[in-house]
Design a protein around this motif. Structure first.
Motif, PDB file in Angstrom:
ATOM      1  N   ASP A  68     -33.835 -19.352  45.307  1.00  0.00           N
ATOM      2  CA  ASP A  68     -32.666 -19.197  46.204  1.00  0.00           C
ATOM      3  C   ASP A  68     -32.013 -20.487  46.702  1.00  0.00           C
ATOM      4  OD1 ASP A  68     -32.983 -16.431  46.209  1.00  0.00           O
ATOM      5  OD2 ASP A  68     -33.983 -16.363  48.154  1.00  0.00           O
ATOM      6  N   ASP A  69     -32.731 -21.604  46.785  1.00  0.00           N
ATOM      7  CA  ASP A  69     -32.335 -22.719  47.647  1.00  0.00           C
ATOM      8  C   ASP A  69     -32.160 -24.013  46.827  1.00  0.00           C
ATOM      9  OD1 ASP A  69     -32.104 -24.617  49.636  1.00  0.00           O
ATOM     10  OD2 ASP A  69     -33.730 -23.810  50.860  1.00  0.00           O
ATOM     11  N   ALA A  70     -30.919 -24.209  46.351  1.00  0.00           N
ATOM     12  CA  ALA A  70     -30.656 -25.391  45.519  1.00  0.00           C
ATOM     13  C   ALA A  70     -30.810 -26.696  46.312  1.00  0.00           C
ATOM     14  CB  ALA A  70     -29.254 -25.295  44.915  1.00  0.00           C
ATOM     15  N   GLU A  71     -30.525 -26.633  47.617  1.00  0.00           N
ATOM     16  CA  GLU A  71     -30.653 -27.857  48.444  1.00  0.00           C
ATOM     17  C   GLU A  71     -32.106 -28.302  48.520  1.00  0.00           C
ATOM     18  OE1 GLU A  71     -28.088 -29.436  49.823  1.00  0.00           O
ATOM     19  OE2 GLU A  71     -26.597 -27.961  49.195  1.00  0.00           O
ATOM     20  N   LEU A  72     -32.990 -27.330  48.742  1.00  0.00           N
ATOM     21  CA  LEU A  72     -34.425 -27.668  48.815  1.00  0.00           C
ATOM     22  C   LEU A  72     -34.912 -28.171  47.449  1.00  0.00           C
ATOM     23  CD1 LEU A  72     -37.127 -27.792  50.315  1.00  0.00           C
ATOM     24  CD2 LEU A  72     -37.419 -25.332  49.857  1.00  0.00           C
ATOM     25  N   ALA A  73     -34.432 -27.529  46.391  1.00  0.00           N
ATOM     26  CA  ALA A  73     -34.806 -27.983  45.045  1.00  0.00           C
ATOM     27  C   ALA A  73     -34.361 -29.432  44.823  1.00  0.00           C
ATOM     28  CB  ALA A  73     -34.193 -27.064  43.993  1.00  0.00           C
ATOM     29  N   ALA A  74     -33.139 -29.752  45.274  1.00  0.00           N
ATOM     30  CA  ALA A  74     -32.625 -31.125  45.100  1.00  0.00           C
ATOM     31  C   ALA A  74     -33.473 -32.110  45.901  1.00  0.00           C
ATOM     32  CB  ALA A  74     -31.169 -31.190  45.545  1.00  0.00           C
ATOM     33  N   ARG A  75     -33.853 -31.705  47.103  1.00  0.00           N
ATOM     34  CA  ARG A  75     -34.656 -32.589  47.957  1.00  0.00           C
ATOM     35  C   ARG A  75     -36.002 -32.925  47.305  1.00  0.00           C
ATOM     36  NH1 ARG A  75     -35.359 -31.518  54.420  1.00  0.00           N
ATOM     37  NH2 ARG A  75     -36.879 -33.161  54.780  1.00  0.00           N
ATOM     38  N   LEU A  76     -36.557 -31.951  46.565  1.00  0.00           N
ATOM     39  CA  LEU A  76     -37.868 -32.160  45.932  1.00  0.00           C
ATOM     40  C   LEU A  76     -37.762 -32.585  44.471  1.00  0.00           C
ATOM     41  CD1 LEU A  76     -39.914 -29.137  47.344  1.00  0.00           C
ATOM     42  CD2 LEU A  76     -39.709 -31.437  48.245  1.00  0.00           C
ATOM     43  N   HIS A  81     -34.125 -21.158  41.038  1.00  0.00           N
ATOM     44  CA  HIS A  81     -33.746 -19.856  40.487  1.00  0.00           C
ATOM     45  C   HIS A  81     -32.711 -19.232  41.410  1.00  0.00           C
ATOM     46  CE1 HIS A  81     -34.091 -16.172  38.126  1.00  0.00           C
ATOM     47  NE2 HIS A  81     -33.703 -15.627  39.273  1.00  0.00           N
ATOM     48  N   LEU A  82     -31.574 -18.847  40.837  1.00  0.00           N
ATOM     49  CA  LEU A  82     -30.481 -18.286  41.629  1.00  0.00           C
ATOM     50  C   LEU A  82     -30.183 -16.848  41.215  1.00  0.00           C
ATOM     51  CD1 LEU A  82     -28.029 -21.339  41.625  1.00  0.00           C
ATOM     52  CD2 LEU A  82     -29.575 -20.631  43.475  1.00  0.00           C
ATOM     53  N   GLY A  83     -30.138 -15.958  42.214  1.00  0.00           N
ATOM     54  CA  GLY A  83     -29.699 -14.586  41.981  1.00  0.00           C
ATOM     55  C   GLY A  83     -28.185 -14.510  42.082  1.00  0.00           C
ATOM     56  N   GLN A  84     -27.667 -13.302  41.917  1.00  0.00           N
ATOM     57  CA  GLN A  84     -26.204 -13.140  41.883  1.00  0.00           C
ATOM     58  C   GLN A  84     -25.550 -13.425  43.237  1.00  0.00           C
ATOM     59  OE1 GLN A  84     -24.248 -12.731  39.206  1.00  0.00           O
ATOM     60  NE2 GLN A  84     -26.115 -13.033  38.013  1.00  0.00           N
ATOM     61  N   THR A  85     -26.315 -13.425  44.310  1.00  0.00           N
ATOM     62  CA  THR A  85     -25.726 -13.704  45.628  1.00  0.00           C
ATOM     63  C   THR A  85     -26.278 -15.003  46.224  1.00  0.00           C
ATOM     64  OG1 THR A  85     -27.411 -12.351  46.698  1.00  0.00           O
ATOM     65  CG2 THR A  85     -25.336 -11.264  46.149  1.00  0.00           C
ATOM     66  N   ASP A  86     -26.852 -15.845  45.383  1.00  0.00           N
ATOM     67  CA  ASP A  86     -27.487 -17.080  45.887  1.00  0.00           C
ATOM     68  C   ASP A  86     -26.641 -18.327  45.670  1.00  0.00           C
ATOM     69  OD1 ASP A  86     -29.726 -15.613  46.665  1.00  0.00           O
ATOM     70  OD2 ASP A  86     -30.624 -15.789  44.680  1.00  0.00           O
ATOM     71  N   GLY A  87     -25.378 -18.127  45.291  1.00  0.00           N
ATOM     72  CA  GLY A  87     -24.515 -19.291  45.053  1.00  0.00           C
ATOM     73  C   GLY A  87     -24.330 -19.524  43.572  1.00  0.00           C
ATOM     74  N   PRO A  88     -23.210 -20.180  43.208  1.00  0.00           N
ATOM     75  CA  PRO A  88     -22.852 -20.359  41.800  1.00  0.00           C
ATOM     76  C   PRO A  88     -23.719 -21.394  41.075  1.00  0.00           C
ATOM     77  CG  PRO A  88     -21.209 -21.347  43.238  1.00  0.00           C
ATOM     78  CD  PRO A  88     -22.213 -20.713  44.144  1.00  0.00           C
ATOM     79  N   LEU A  89     -23.790 -21.217  39.757  1.00  0.00           N
ATOM     80  CA  LEU A  89     -24.630 -22.102  38.929  1.00  0.00           C
ATOM     81  C   LEU A  89     -24.019 -23.491  38.747  1.00  0.00           C
ATOM     82  CD1 LEU A  89     -25.720 -19.737  36.028  1.00  0.00           C
ATOM     83  CD2 LEU A  89     -27.230 -20.946  37.586  1.00  0.00           C
ATOM     84  N   THR A  90     -22.699 -23.530  38.574  1.00  0.00           N
ATOM     85  CA  THR A  90     -22.085 -24.811  38.197  1.00  0.00           C
ATOM     86  C   THR A  90     -22.341 -25.919  39.238  1.00  0.00           C
ATOM     87  OG1 THR A  90     -20.448 -23.542  36.985  1.00  0.00           O
ATOM     88  CG2 THR A  90     -19.944 -25.865  37.351  1.00  0.00           C
ATOM     89  N   PRO A  91     -22.103 -25.672  40.531  1.00  0.00           N
ATOM     90  CA  PRO A  91     -22.423 -26.718  41.511  1.00  0.00           C
ATOM     91  C   PRO A  91     -23.922 -27.026  41.591  1.00  0.00           C
ATOM     92  CG  PRO A  91     -21.148 -24.940  42.520  1.00  0.00           C
ATOM     93  CD  PRO A  91     -21.449 -24.512  41.132  1.00  0.00           C
ATOM     94  N   ALA A  92     -24.752 -26.005  41.350  1.00  0.00           N
ATOM     95  CA  ALA A  92     -26.203 -26.253  41.375  1.00  0.00           C
ATOM     96  C   ALA A  92     -26.582 -27.202  40.235  1.00  0.00           C
ATOM     97  CB  ALA A  92     -26.970 -24.938  41.260  1.00  0.00           C
TER      98      ALA A  92
END
Ligand SMILES: Cc1ncc(COP(=O)(O)OP(=O)(O)O)c(N)n1
Ligand SMILES: Cc1nc(C(=O)O)sc1CCOP(=O)(O)O
Ligand SMILES: [Mg+2]
Length: 208
Positions: A68-76, A81-92
């Motif tokens: 769910d959390d691209a920001e936390l992934a970036a920090r680490l 993993h993104l679901g359909q309501t977890d934000g778009p793929l391209t910015p991630a």
């Protein structure tokens, strides 16, 4: 890196009091991807646990994925993993870089998977295939969809939802690369049983 094998997903309730010991037992059994899935809003605990998993995964050379959390992934500096309501793929993808593993939930819809592929997903996930203790209300998916996905997509295919050692073989026969499992792995009675199950899932995918 070839994405094929057991994809273990944590569950904070199921693993309460045995979180790191059960995860380490799974890694010992050869998990290929480990997803940190915690639906709480306790940011401090999420960061602490995710950091502990990152360190453990580094020791076992396993890839960590944050749900769910691209920001936390970036920090680490790990995948997401993104679901359909977890934000778009391209910015991630822009945030995490070309090498990062980014997965996308596609339920039972090939169009979602084709779109995810265009937007730079590393794998696509379909489900749920069976009754799930963890997410009983998730939409269902059939083996037929896997056949269509296999013939149209050139990405690793992940299956999720109620997967156990007793029901996983048909998924593999229909072209699945990654078996994503919570309860069928971490619902075990002991760490030794977690390790045994992890090895057995990988053997189903012909990974020793
Ligand atoms: C590997 C994998 N596949 C699907 C999901 C489900 O993602 P989502 O639909 O966003 O639901 P939540 O897990 O966030 O409740 C997943 N997490 N992992
Ligand atoms: C998190 C999740 N997503 C699903 C989907 O179908 O998108 S099923 C699911 C739960 C997976 O846990 P278990 O292996 O215990 O069924
Ligand atoms: Mg999600």
């Amino acid at each position: 890196m070839k994405l094929r094998g057991l994809y273990a997903i944590t569950d904070s309730q199921l693993l309460a009091g045995k979180f790191l010991s059960y995860v380490e037992a799974a890694l010992e059994g050869g998990v290929v991807l480990l997803q940190y899935r915690d639906k709480s809003s306790d940011e401090a605990r999420r960061l602490r646990e995710a950091e502990a998993l990152r360190d453990l995964c580094e020791r076992y050379k396993t890839q960590l994925i944050i749900n769910d959390d691209a920001e936390l992934a970036a920090r680490l500096n790990v995948g997401v993993h993104l679901g359909q309501t977890d934000g778009p793929l391209t910015p991630a993808r822009a945030l995490l870089g070309r090498q990062a593993i980014i997965g996308s939930t596609c339920h039972a819809q090939l169009e979602l998977a084709e779109q995810a592929a265009k937007e730079g997903a590393s794998y696509v996930a379909f489900g749920r295939f069976f009754n799930s203790n963890t997410k009983p209300g998730a939409p269902t998916c059939s083996l037929d969809l896997l056949d269509q996905a296999r013939s149209k997509l050139h990405l690793p295919i992940c299956a999720i939802g109620g997967i156990t050692l007793d029901n996983a073989a048909p998924l593999v026969a229909h072209g699945v690369d990654l078996l994503a499992v919570v309860h069928g792995l971490f619902g075990a009675e002991s760490t030794a049983e977690v390790t045994r199950r992890a090895r057995a899932f990988n053997e189903l995918l012909s990974i020793k």
